[in-house]
Scaffold this motif. Structure first.
Motif, PDB file in Angstrom:
ATOM      1  N   ILE A  24      77.272   2.222  54.239  1.00  0.00           N
ATOM      2  CA  ILE A  24      78.682   2.069  53.862  1.00  0.00           C
ATOM      3  C   ILE A  24      78.821   1.725  52.380  1.00  0.00           C
ATOM      4  O   ILE A  24      79.718   2.228  51.690  1.00  0.00           O
ATOM      5  N   LEU A  25      77.939   0.888  51.866  1.00  0.00           N
ATOM      6  CA  LEU A  25      77.981   0.562  50.432  1.00  0.00           C
ATOM      7  C   LEU A  25      77.740   1.806  49.579  1.00  0.00           C
ATOM      8  O   LEU A  25      78.422   2.030  48.570  1.00  0.00           O
ATOM      9  N   ASN A  26      76.769   2.606  49.983  1.00  0.00           N
ATOM     10  CA  ASN A  26      76.489   3.847  49.252  1.00  0.00           C
ATOM     11  C   ASN A  26      77.697   4.771  49.240  1.00  0.00           C
ATOM     12  O   ASN A  26      78.088   5.296  48.189  1.00  0.00           O
ATOM     13  N   ALA A  27      78.281   4.986  50.419  1.00  0.00           N
ATOM     14  CA  ALA A  27      79.439   5.872  50.508  1.00  0.00           C
ATOM     15  C   ALA A  27      80.604   5.350  49.676  1.00  0.00           C
ATOM     16  O   ALA A  27      81.361   6.128  49.085  1.00  0.00           O
ATOM     17  N   MET A  84      81.922   1.957  33.970  1.00  0.00           N
ATOM     18  CA  MET A  84      80.456   1.921  33.942  1.00  0.00           C
ATOM     19  C   MET A  84      79.867   0.531  34.199  1.00  0.00           C
ATOM     20  O   MET A  84      78.907   0.404  34.977  1.00  0.00           O
ATOM     21  N   PRO A  85      80.398  -0.550  33.589  1.00  0.00           N
ATOM     22  CA  PRO A  85      79.804  -1.871  33.898  1.00  0.00           C
ATOM     23  C   PRO A  85      79.908  -2.218  35.382  1.00  0.00           C
ATOM     24  O   PRO A  85      78.988  -2.819  35.953  1.00  0.00           O
ATOM     25  N   TYR A  86      80.993  -1.838  36.009  1.00  0.00           N
ATOM     26  CA  TYR A  86      81.188  -2.151  37.429  1.00  0.00           C
ATOM     27  C   TYR A  86      80.299  -1.259  38.301  1.00  0.00           C
ATOM     28  O   TYR A  86      79.791  -1.716  39.334  1.00  0.00           O
ATOM     29  N   TRP A  87      80.114  -0.015  37.895  1.00  0.00           N
ATOM     30  CA  TRP A  87      79.229   0.876  38.636  1.00  0.00           C
ATOM     31  C   TRP A  87      77.798   0.341  38.605  1.00  0.00           C
ATOM     32  O   TRP A  87      77.115   0.302  39.637  1.00  0.00           O
ATOM     33  N   LEU A  88      77.348  -0.084  37.440  1.00  0.00           N
ATOM     34  CA  LEU A  88      75.996  -0.636  37.334  1.00  0.00           C
ATOM     35  C   LEU A  88      75.858  -1.911  38.165  1.00  0.00           C
ATOM     36  O   LEU A  88      74.818  -2.140  38.819  1.00  0.00           O
ATOM     37  N   LEU A  89      76.893  -2.748  38.146  1.00  0.00           N
ATOM     38  CA  LEU A  89      76.877  -3.966  38.958  1.00  0.00           C
ATOM     39  C   LEU A  89      76.769  -3.626  40.436  1.00  0.00           C
ATOM     40  O   LEU A  89      75.961  -4.224  41.173  1.00  0.00           O
ATOM     41  N   LEU A  90      77.548  -2.648  40.888  1.00  0.00           N
ATOM     42  CA  LEU A  90      77.546  -2.288  42.304  1.00  0.00           C
ATOM     43  C   LEU A  90      76.211  -1.681  42.734  1.00  0.00           C
ATOM     44  O   LEU A  90      75.721  -1.951  43.835  1.00  0.00           O
ATOM     45  N   VAL A  91      75.607  -0.870  41.876  1.00  0.00           N
ATOM     46  CA  VAL A  91      74.295  -0.303  42.203  1.00  0.00           C
ATOM     47  C   VAL A  91      73.249  -1.414  42.284  1.00  0.00           C
ATOM     48  O   VAL A  91      72.375  -1.406  43.170  1.00  0.00           O
ATOM     49  N   GLY A  92      73.337  -2.378  41.378  1.00  0.00           N
ATOM     50  CA  GLY A  92      72.423  -3.520  41.438  1.00  0.00           C
ATOM     51  C   GLY A  92      72.577  -4.303  42.734  1.00  0.00           C
ATOM     52  O   GLY A  92      71.586  -4.682  43.382  1.00  0.00           O
TER      53      GLY A  92
END
Length: 427
Positions: free
Chosen positions: A364-367, A399-407
């Motif tokens: 679910i996190l990935n999607a 981008m900063p939020y995307w990197l945070l979420l991937v982390g």
């Protein structure tokens, strides 16, 4: 031959932007039309059979509860509580944006709906307070992803139904990742606002009367998820019955506590709930038919055997699954990924000894992350179209939020205790 035609048609329809439900239905119909050794009537029976589950009743109930919350004044009071709690922080309105998404818990039924609501509700106020629109839009889009794991998010119910996983355990497994996501996002918002000088903290003290008034109203609204999860855990009601109780609670609060709902509002809210529920349930019905022909052709089993033979460990499988899901999320809508791919990957995860509840939260996190990922993230396009922000500006801001979420995704993936401690402790 029939399988190749159906899968090629599905891919083409997705690329052309066809709604998920119609893409699944047309590709399944083509399978029956070209060479399948099954009568076409079986397709209709399978579509109807895909909805013959008591657990699926939770979806329209929780969607209705979310719509009733908007019409009853609960959402407005949650926003006031969020603003009151964040007014002395850097970037108070941006912080309130994240906090409101956490409070709402995905009751609207999708990240897209949550993002659209917050974009209309908060971005104009943030713009008036001096935030650049790209920043406001990025915060709104990113914060809407918190709702994907906060119970009773609809994605948790759908995943549990499609893969025969305990919905109650999924609800509890999503609590810590959701709260962790919200806290980390608020810390990032604070850092950015402090560095860029957006909305410094307000210095004036809040009167006791205001604290009591706003907090009392907000706590009444926040009792809803407590009632839902507490009732499921104690055994008072099932997840489906919890949805009905959520509707009743929102109705009572709106009509007799806040007194903002009347018979006319109830009729309008019921109509909105009906259309939203039909959208989700129709997708599930056609996905059931699509999954059935995949099973007939042994495609899930073949994928499981291929991955089991080519991937040597659970760690390697989880890395590969994350890469595949993040990549597909750039192009496909989250519900499509959830309904079509989770039945293919969940059995493989089970073969590697990965807990199905843990893998559900990872999936679910990935999607969800895919919905804010260019070039075709659905939440990205929804928020940009509402706020009028250009996509390149949004990408730079997100981008900063995307990197945070991937982390955070990697933490949840490789530290199972983040998602599994609470369900293991309580169940």
């Amino acid at each position: 031959m029939a399988v190749g035609i159906a899968l090629a048609a599905l891919l083409l329809l997705f690329v052309l932007g066809t709604p998920v439900a119609f893409a699944l239905f047309l590709s399944t119909f083509l399978y029956f039309l070209f060479g399948a050794d099954q009568p076409t009537m079986l397709l209709i029976q399978r579509l109807a059979g895909g909805l013959e589950s008591i657990s699926l009743l939770a979806i329209p109930f929780f969607i209705m509860a979310g719509v009733f919350m908007n019409h009853s004044g609960i959402t407005d009071r949650l926003l006031k509580l969020a603003e009151l709690m964040t007014r002395r922080l850097h970037g108070g309105l941006a912080q309130a944006n994240v906090l409101l998404s956490t409070f709402m818990g995905g009751l609207s039924g999708s990240n897209i709906a949550d993002a659209a609501m917050n974009a209309k509700l908060l971005v104009p106020s943030m713009t008036a307070s001096g935030y650049p629109k790209p920043f406001s839009t990025a915060v709104t889009a990113a914060s809407s992803l918190v709702t994907s794991t906060i119970p009773p998010g609809i994605a948790l119910i759908v995943y549990g139904y499609v893969n025969n996983v305990s919905i109650g355990r999924l609800f509890l497994a999503g609590v810590v990742p959701g709260i962790l996501m919200a806290v980390c996002m608020m810390l990032l918002v604070s850092r950015q606002c402090r560095r860029l000088g957006y909305q410094p903290p307000r210095k004036e003290r809040v009167s006791r009367r205001e604290w009591v008034s706003v907090t009392r109203a907000g706590i009444i609204a926040l009792l809803l998820p407590v009632v839902v999860i507490g009732g499921i855990r104690v055994g008072v009601f099932t997840p489906t019955e919890a949805g009905a109780m959520a509707v009743l609670y929102a109705l009572i609060v709106g009509m007799f506590v806040y007194k903002e709902m009347n018979v006319g509002n109830v009729a309008v809210a019921t109509r909105e709930s009906l259309f939203a529920s039909v959208n989700v349930l129709f997708i599930i019905a056609v996905a059931s038919g699509f999954a059935r022909f995949l099973t007939w052709e042994h495609i899930p089993q073949d994928i499981a055997m291929l991955l089991s033979s080519q991937v040597g460990s659970a760690v390697a499988f989880l890395l590969l699954a994350n890469v595949i899901l993040l990549a597909l999320g750039m192009f496909l809508e989250g519900n499509a990924i959830l309904i079509v791919l989770s039945p293919l990957l969940a059995p493989v995860a089970a073969q590697f000894g990965i807990d199905p509840v843990h893998f559900g939260i990872i999936f679910i996190l990935n999607a969800s992350i895919g919905t804010i990922t260019p070039p075709l993230g659905t939440v990205m396009f929804t928020t940009c179209s509402i706020t009028g922000v250009k996509v390149p500006d949004f990408i730079r801001a997100i981008m900063p939020y995307w990197l945070l979420l991937v982390g955070l995704l990697l933490v949840v993936t490789f530290v199972p205790a983040v998602s599994m401690t609470l369900p293991d402790l309580i169940f």
